[in-house]
Scaffold this active site. Structure first.
Site, PDB file in Angstrom:
ATOM      1  N   GLN A   1       0.824  -1.210   0.000  1.00 55.58           N
ATOM      2  CA  GLN A   1       0.000   0.000   0.000  1.00 55.58           C
ATOM      3  C   GLN A   1       0.862   1.267   0.000  1.00 55.58           C
ATOM      4  OE1 GLN A   1      -3.817  -0.177   2.321  1.00 55.58           O
ATOM      5  NE2 GLN A   1      -2.691  -1.743   3.449  1.00 55.58           N
TER       6      GLN A   1
ATOM      7  N   ALA B   1       7.309  -5.799   4.040  1.00 56.20           N
ATOM      8  CA  ALA B   1       7.324  -6.511   5.315  1.00 56.20           C
ATOM      9  C   ALA B   1       6.481  -7.770   5.229  1.00 56.20           C
ATOM     10  CB  ALA B   1       6.788  -5.606   6.434  1.00 56.20           C
TER      11      ALA B   1
ATOM     12  N   ASP C   1       2.104   0.126  15.344  1.00 57.77           N
ATOM     13  CA  ASP C   1       1.557   0.230  16.696  1.00 57.77           C
ATOM     14  C   ASP C   1       1.638  -1.089  17.448  1.00 57.77           C
ATOM     15  OD1 ASP C   1      -0.602  -0.364  14.620  1.00 57.77           O
ATOM     16  OD2 ASP C   1      -1.610  -0.995  16.453  1.00 57.77           O
TER      17      ASP C   1
ATOM     18  N   TYR D   1       4.021 -11.003  15.298  1.00 58.29           N
ATOM     19  CA  TYR D   1       4.225  -9.929  14.329  1.00 58.29           C
ATOM     20  C   TYR D   1       4.812  -8.698  15.014  1.00 58.29           C
ATOM     21  CZ  TYR D   1       3.028  -5.981  11.318  1.00 58.29           C
ATOM     22  OH  TYR D   1       3.085  -4.832  10.581  1.00 58.29           O
TER      23      TYR D   1
ATOM     24  N   LYS E   1       8.528  -6.832  14.346  1.00 55.95           N
ATOM     25  CA  LYS E   1       8.669  -5.423  13.946  1.00 55.95           C
ATOM     26  C   LYS E   1       9.517  -4.653  14.956  1.00 55.95           C
ATOM     27  CE  LYS E   1       7.056  -3.657  10.823  1.00 55.95           C
ATOM     28  NZ  LYS E   1       7.629  -3.454   9.462  1.00 55.95           N
TER      29      LYS E   1
ATOM     30  N   TRP F   1      -3.344   0.994  11.493  1.00 59.91           N
ATOM     31  CA  TRP F   1      -4.635   0.895  10.809  1.00 59.91           C
ATOM     32  C   TRP F   1      -4.550   1.462   9.377  1.00 59.91           C
ATOM     33  CZ3 TRP F   1      -9.581   1.573  14.217  1.00 59.91           C
ATOM     34  CH2 TRP F   1      -9.452   0.801  15.383  1.00 59.91           C
TER      35      TRP F   1
END
Length: 288
Positions: free
Chosen positions: A11, A58, A100, A123, A127, A148
């Site tokens: 994205q 990722a 987050d 996950y 990260k 989000w």
């Protein structure tokens, strides 16, 4: 600047491709650059010789990471360090996109950059390991934590809701997880703000939060999606809010994913639009 962006189909990568401005963007993905194979990372960085590296690609399958922790760690936790070290050899800083999910979600206010981390999923742990690898690399860096994320591209919550509403009149959506919906189009703008600042003033290291302005829960987000869809004659559904316990998943999600983005705004002079305004842009594009 010549900017090397890992990934082509994500994205953020596709959003960056739309907004390159005066920068030269070079996108690298498999098979040329395979984040699970360090030698390919080093070879691409040496060949492209970028002025800046954006670590956008990722392992993002949050639930699947619970059963593939080693692969997720190789891609999310180890590859960013390889990228950063390769960049350091040629004087290229790195911008690492984090999440987050490095937090446990327990605070009752938006998370600040200096709040204690404590991931509750595989996950999130991978990260966080990526953040630490970049910080230990010796390269100038920015760690940009996101939350989000949605956009006109790839797979995301907005596209899922619109797809489900094509065949269902009613949906149950979790309402006890709060966050700040974030358009990847706005994230791309934020990344280019960093690139512009670094091109002008030189790179300096730091951790930043960037997310849409305002907050909601997943059920509220879904209702807003359908309200926008209705404005354009698109699919809609009735949304019933449910607790997370009624929708169990392999990976635990933070109950509070809200991010305090003050530091980013003060440093780079940009704050994301209200999430409702950015959502309207994306829904219109998806239904056009």
């Amino acid at each position: 600047m010549r900017i090397l962006v890992t990934g082509r189909e994500g994205q953020v990568a596709q959003s960056l491709a739309e907004q390159a401005g005066g920068h030269e963007l070079v996108f690298a993905a498999r098979p040329d650059l395979d984040l699970a194979i360090p030698a390919t990372i080093e070879a691409v960085v040496a060949r492209v010789h970028p002025d800046l590296i954006v670590s956008a690609a990722a392992y993002t399958a949050v639930d699947k990471a619970e059963s593939e922790p080693d692969l997720a760690m190789a891609i999310n936790g180890e590859a960013p360090g390889v990228l950063a070290r390769a960049g350091a050899k040629i004087g290229a800083p790195i911008l690492y996109l984090s999440t987050d999910y490095v937090f446990d979600g327990s605070l009752d206010r938006p998370w600040r950059e200096d709040d204690p981390v404590g991931p509750i999923s595989a996950y999130g742990a991978t990260k966080l390991a990526g953040e630490q690898a970049v910080q230990a690399s010796g390269a100038p860096h920015a760690i940009l934590r996101l939350a989000w994320v949605y956009s006109p591209f790839g797979n995301n919550f907005v596209k899922t809701m619109l797809r489900l509403a094509e065949t269902r009149d009613a949906l149950n959506v979790v309402e006890d997880q709060r966050g700040c919906p974030s358009s990847a189009l706005d994230i791309a703008t934020a990344i280019l703000k960093i690139a512009d600042a670094w091109a002008r003033d030189g790179a300096s290291s730091g951790v930043y939060h960037f997310a849409g302005t305002g907050e909601t829960d997943w059920a509220g987000f879904a209702r807003a999606i359908f309200a926008e869809s209705a404005r354009h004659g698109g699919p809609t559904a009735q949304v019933t809010g449910i607790p997370s316990s009624d929708y169990p998943t392999p990976a635990r999600r933070p109950a509070n994913s809200r991010l305090d983005c003050t530091r980013f705004a003060e440093t780079f002079g940009y704050r994301a639009p209200a999430w409702q305004d950015s959502l309207a842009v994306v829904v219109e594009r998806l239904l056009d």
